[in-house]
Design a protein around this motif. Structure first.
Motif, PDB file in Angstrom:
ATOM      1  N   ALA A 116       0.845  -1.210   0.000  1.00  0.00           N
ATOM      2  CA  ALA A 116       0.000   0.000   0.000  1.00  0.00           C
ATOM      3  C   ALA A 116       0.873   1.250   0.000  1.00  0.00           C
ATOM      4  CB  ALA A 116      -0.930  -0.010   1.211  1.00  0.00           C
ATOM      5  N   GLU A 117       1.963   1.234   0.770  1.00  0.00           N
ATOM      6  CA  GLU A 117       2.857   2.397   0.794  1.00  0.00           C
ATOM      7  C   GLU A 117       3.543   2.581  -0.560  1.00  0.00           C
ATOM      8  OE1 GLU A 117       5.913   4.413   3.842  1.00  0.00           O
ATOM      9  OE2 GLU A 117       6.419   2.335   3.327  1.00  0.00           O
ATOM     10  N   LYS A 118       3.946   1.488  -1.196  1.00  0.00           N
ATOM     11  CA  LYS A 118       4.564   1.592  -2.521  1.00  0.00           C
ATOM     12  C   LYS A 118       3.587   2.169  -3.543  1.00  0.00           C
ATOM     13  CE  LYS A 118       8.165  -1.959  -2.273  1.00  0.00           C
ATOM     14  NZ  LYS A 118       8.187  -2.134  -0.840  1.00  0.00           N
ATOM     15  N   LEU A 119       2.316   1.742  -3.481  1.00  0.00           N
ATOM     16  CA  LEU A 119       1.317   2.286  -4.398  1.00  0.00           C
ATOM     17  C   LEU A 119       1.134   3.785  -4.181  1.00  0.00           C
ATOM     18  CD1 LEU A 119      -1.421  -0.514  -4.391  1.00  0.00           C
ATOM     19  CD2 LEU A 119       0.216   0.025  -6.208  1.00  0.00           C
ATOM     20  N   GLU A 120       1.105   4.188  -2.926  1.00  0.00           N
ATOM     21  CA  GLU A 120       0.967   5.615  -2.606  1.00  0.00           C
ATOM     22  C   GLU A 120       2.182   6.388  -3.113  1.00  0.00           C
ATOM     23  OE1 GLU A 120       1.139   8.325   1.386  1.00  0.00           O
ATOM     24  OE2 GLU A 120      -0.017   6.461   1.507  1.00  0.00           O
ATOM     25  N   ALA A 121       3.373   5.855  -2.870  1.00  0.00           N
ATOM     26  CA  ALA A 121       4.607   6.523  -3.289  1.00  0.00           C
ATOM     27  C   ALA A 121       4.708   6.601  -4.810  1.00  0.00           C
ATOM     28  CB  ALA A 121       5.819   5.788  -2.715  1.00  0.00           C
ATOM     29  N   LEU A 122       4.191   5.589  -5.491  1.00  0.00           N
ATOM     30  CA  LEU A 122       4.262   5.556  -6.951  1.00  0.00           C
ATOM     31  C   LEU A 122       3.499   6.712  -7.581  1.00  0.00           C
ATOM     32  CD1 LEU A 122       5.383   3.750  -9.251  1.00  0.00           C
ATOM     33  CD2 LEU A 122       3.186   2.579  -9.246  1.00  0.00           C
ATOM     34  N   THR A 123       2.402   7.110  -6.961  1.00  0.00           N
ATOM     35  CA  THR A 123       1.560   8.169  -7.528  1.00  0.00           C
ATOM     36  C   THR A 123       1.993   9.575  -7.120  1.00  0.00           C
ATOM     37  OG1 THR A 123      -0.017   8.072  -5.697  1.00  0.00           O
ATOM     38  CG2 THR A 123      -0.449   6.639  -7.606  1.00  0.00           C
ATOM     39  N   ASP A 124       2.969   9.659  -6.213  1.00  0.00           N
ATOM     40  CA  ASP A 124       3.386  10.969  -5.700  1.00  0.00           C
ATOM     41  C   ASP A 124       4.887  11.167  -5.912  1.00  0.00           C
ATOM     42  OD1 ASP A 124       3.907  13.296  -4.307  1.00  0.00           O
ATOM     43  OD2 ASP A 124       3.280  12.507  -2.349  1.00  0.00           O
ATOM     44  N   GLU A 144       8.916  10.416  -0.383  1.00  0.00           N
ATOM     45  CA  GLU A 144      10.320  10.054  -0.121  1.00  0.00           C
ATOM     46  C   GLU A 144      10.699   8.682  -0.685  1.00  0.00           C
ATOM     47  OE1 GLU A 144      11.423   9.172   4.054  1.00  0.00           O
ATOM     48  OE2 GLU A 144       9.274   9.278   4.508  1.00  0.00           O
ATOM     49  N   TYR A 145       9.736   7.808  -0.906  1.00  0.00           N
ATOM     50  CA  TYR A 145      10.030   6.474  -1.451  1.00  0.00           C
ATOM     51  C   TYR A 145       9.593   6.323  -2.910  1.00  0.00           C
ATOM     52  CZ  TYR A 145      10.840   5.286   3.432  1.00  0.00           C
ATOM     53  OH  TYR A 145      11.314   5.259   4.722  1.00  0.00           O
ATOM     54  N   HIS A 146       9.354   7.438  -3.589  1.00  0.00           N
ATOM     55  CA  HIS A 146       8.882   7.380  -4.969  1.00  0.00           C
ATOM     56  C   HIS A 146       9.848   6.610  -5.872  1.00  0.00           C
ATOM     57  CE1 HIS A 146       6.710   8.533  -8.573  1.00  0.00           C
ATOM     58  NE2 HIS A 146       7.865   8.935  -9.113  1.00  0.00           N
ATOM     59  N   GLU A 147      11.125   6.917  -5.810  1.00  0.00           N
ATOM     60  CA  GLU A 147      12.105   6.239  -6.671  1.00  0.00           C
ATOM     61  C   GLU A 147      12.169   4.751  -6.366  1.00  0.00           C
ATOM     62  OE1 GLU A 147      13.721   7.419  -9.350  1.00  0.00           O
ATOM     63  OE2 GLU A 147      12.540   9.242  -9.043  1.00  0.00           O
ATOM     64  N   ALA A 149       9.716   2.930  -5.175  1.00  0.00           N
ATOM     65  CA  ALA A 149       8.475   2.342  -5.694  1.00  0.00           C
ATOM     66  C   ALA A 149       8.556   2.175  -7.206  1.00  0.00           C
ATOM     67  CB  ALA A 149       7.271   3.209  -5.321  1.00  0.00           C
ATOM     68  N   LEU A 150       9.133   3.153  -7.898  1.00  0.00           N
ATOM     69  CA  LEU A 150       9.311   3.044  -9.346  1.00  0.00           C
ATOM     70  C   LEU A 150      10.175   1.836  -9.695  1.00  0.00           C
ATOM     71  CD1 LEU A 150       9.925   6.677 -10.647  1.00  0.00           C
ATOM     72  CD2 LEU A 150       8.119   5.110 -11.371  1.00  0.00           C
ATOM     73  N   GLU A 151      11.243   1.651  -8.934  1.00  0.00           N
ATOM     74  CA  GLU A 151      12.156   0.530  -9.183  1.00  0.00           C
ATOM     75  C   GLU A 151      11.464  -0.808  -8.897  1.00  0.00           C
ATOM     76  OE1 GLU A 151      16.226  -1.168  -7.274  1.00  0.00           O
ATOM     77  OE2 GLU A 151      16.181   0.994  -7.703  1.00  0.00           O
ATOM     78  N   ALA A 152      10.703  -0.873  -7.818  1.00  0.00           N
ATOM     79  CA  ALA A 152      10.053  -2.123  -7.417  1.00  0.00           C
ATOM     80  C   ALA A 152       8.856  -2.474  -8.297  1.00  0.00           C
ATOM     81  CB  ALA A 152       9.607  -2.034  -5.954  1.00  0.00           C
ATOM     82  N   LEU A 153       8.058  -1.462  -8.665  1.00  0.00           N
ATOM     83  CA  LEU A 153       6.796  -1.718  -9.358  1.00  0.00           C
ATOM     84  C   LEU A 153       6.823  -1.352 -10.842  1.00  0.00           C
ATOM     85  CD1 LEU A 153       4.333  -0.323  -6.649  1.00  0.00           C
ATOM     86  CD2 LEU A 153       5.046  -2.701  -6.995  1.00  0.00           C
ATOM     87  N   GLY A 154       7.660  -0.412 -11.208  1.00  0.00           N
ATOM     88  CA  GLY A 154       7.667   0.080 -12.585  1.00  0.00           C
ATOM     89  C   GLY A 154       6.696   1.233 -12.729  1.00  0.00           C
ATOM     90  N   ASP A 155       6.967   2.108 -13.680  1.00  0.00           N
ATOM     91  CA  ASP A 155       6.119   3.296 -13.824  1.00  0.00           C
ATOM     92  C   ASP A 155       4.771   3.002 -14.460  1.00  0.00           C
ATOM     93  OD1 ASP A 155       7.061   2.815 -16.359  1.00  0.00           O
ATOM     94  OD2 ASP A 155       7.680   4.873 -16.753  1.00  0.00           O
ATOM     95  N   ASP A 156       4.584   1.793 -14.994  1.00  0.00           N
ATOM     96  CA  ASP A 156       3.305   1.450 -15.622  1.00  0.00           C
ATOM     97  C   ASP A 156       2.471   0.477 -14.769  1.00  0.00           C
ATOM     98  OD1 ASP A 156       4.938  -0.742 -15.910  1.00  0.00           O
ATOM     99  OD2 ASP A 156       4.395  -1.117 -18.002  1.00  0.00           O
ATOM    100  N   HIS A 157       2.843   0.312 -13.495  1.00  0.00           N
ATOM    101  CA  HIS A 157       2.136  -0.625 -12.627  1.00  0.00           C
ATOM    102  C   HIS A 157       0.701  -0.158 -12.381  1.00  0.00           C
ATOM    103  CE1 HIS A 157       1.663  -3.719  -9.569  1.00  0.00           C
ATOM    104  NE2 HIS A 157       1.071  -2.814  -8.818  1.00  0.00           N
ATOM    105  N   ASP A 158      -0.245  -1.045 -12.588  1.00  0.00           N
ATOM    106  CA  ASP A 158      -1.661  -0.752 -12.355  1.00  0.00           C
ATOM    107  C   ASP A 158      -2.247  -1.892 -11.536  1.00  0.00           C
ATOM    108  OD1 ASP A 158      -4.366  -0.222 -12.380  1.00  0.00           O
ATOM    109  OD2 ASP A 158      -4.580  -0.269 -14.557  1.00  0.00           O
ATOM    110  N   SER A 159      -2.482  -1.639 -10.262  1.00  0.00           N
ATOM    111  CA  SER A 159      -2.984  -2.691  -9.372  1.00  0.00           C
ATOM    112  C   SER A 159      -4.390  -3.151  -9.737  1.00  0.00           C
ATOM    113  CB  SER A 159      -2.960  -2.214  -7.922  1.00  0.00           C
ATOM    114  OG  SER A 159      -3.811  -1.092  -7.754  1.00  0.00           O
ATOM    115  N   HIS A 160      -5.091  -2.381 -10.569  1.00  0.00           N
ATOM    116  CA  HIS A 160      -6.455  -2.747 -10.963  1.00  0.00           C
ATOM    117  C   HIS A 160      -6.524  -3.409 -12.332  1.00  0.00           C
ATOM    118  CE1 HIS A 160      -7.901  -0.650  -7.466  1.00  0.00           C
ATOM    119  NE2 HIS A 160      -7.210   0.415  -7.825  1.00  0.00           N
ATOM    120  N   ALA A 161      -5.395  -3.531 -13.002  1.00  0.00           N
ATOM    121  CA  ALA A 161      -5.374  -4.154 -14.329  1.00  0.00           C
ATOM    122  C   ALA A 161      -5.750  -5.627 -14.224  1.00  0.00           C
ATOM    123  CB  ALA A 161      -3.979  -4.025 -14.945  1.00  0.00           C
TER     124      ALA A 161
END
Length: 132
Positions: free
Chosen positions: A77-85, A89-92, A94-106
């Motif tokens: 949940a924190e990674k998803l939040e960081a990915l959108t903001d 502080e953990y945005h980078e 989250a990008l590395e872990a999930l990728g910039d195209d990650h969609d949890s609802h896909a």
């Protein structure tokens, strides 16, 4: 999996034994003790095995799974939040872990899941015994 008031050790019971008498009931399954992914599973019915079918078999899938080692429900949940903001502080991270195209609802790629299941079925298939 918890049943009958306590946990069952998945190494010491079969799925058939664990589900005996469970039709219409719910059980809890803990995946990854370290991260604490707990799932509630309601048994709606148990059909006889299809001798021509392959197992495991996917009946329905909704939403993407979180990546392995994503920190459990709270870490994901924190990674998803960081990915959108971008200011998070953990945005980078989250990008590395999930990728910039990650969609949890896909919707999951069903063809990939079926291919992985087929590989498991082949790996788990009974092998003929060698003659002595």
């Amino acid at each position: 999996m918890r049943a009958y008031g306590g946990p069952l050790d998945a190494r010491k019971t079969t799925l058939a034994e664990a589900l005996e008498g469970m039709r219409g009931k719910t059980f809890h399954y803990l995946y990854d003790f370290g991260d604490g992914w707990e799932h509630s599973v309601k048994i709606q019915g148990i059909a006889p095995a299809d001798p021509q079918g392959t197992y495991p078999r996917l009946l329905e899938a909704t939403g993407m799974r979180p990546p392995e080692d994503s920190g459990g429900p709270w870490g994901y949940a924190e990674k998803l939040e960081a990915l959108t903001d971008p200011a998070h502080e953990y945005h980078e991270e989250a990008l590395e872990a999930l990728g910039d195209d990650h969609d949890s609802h896909a919707q999951p790629n069903i063809a990939v899941i079926h291919a992985r299941f087929a590989a498991l079925a082949k790996k788990w298939a009974p092998r003929p015994r060698k003659a002595k």
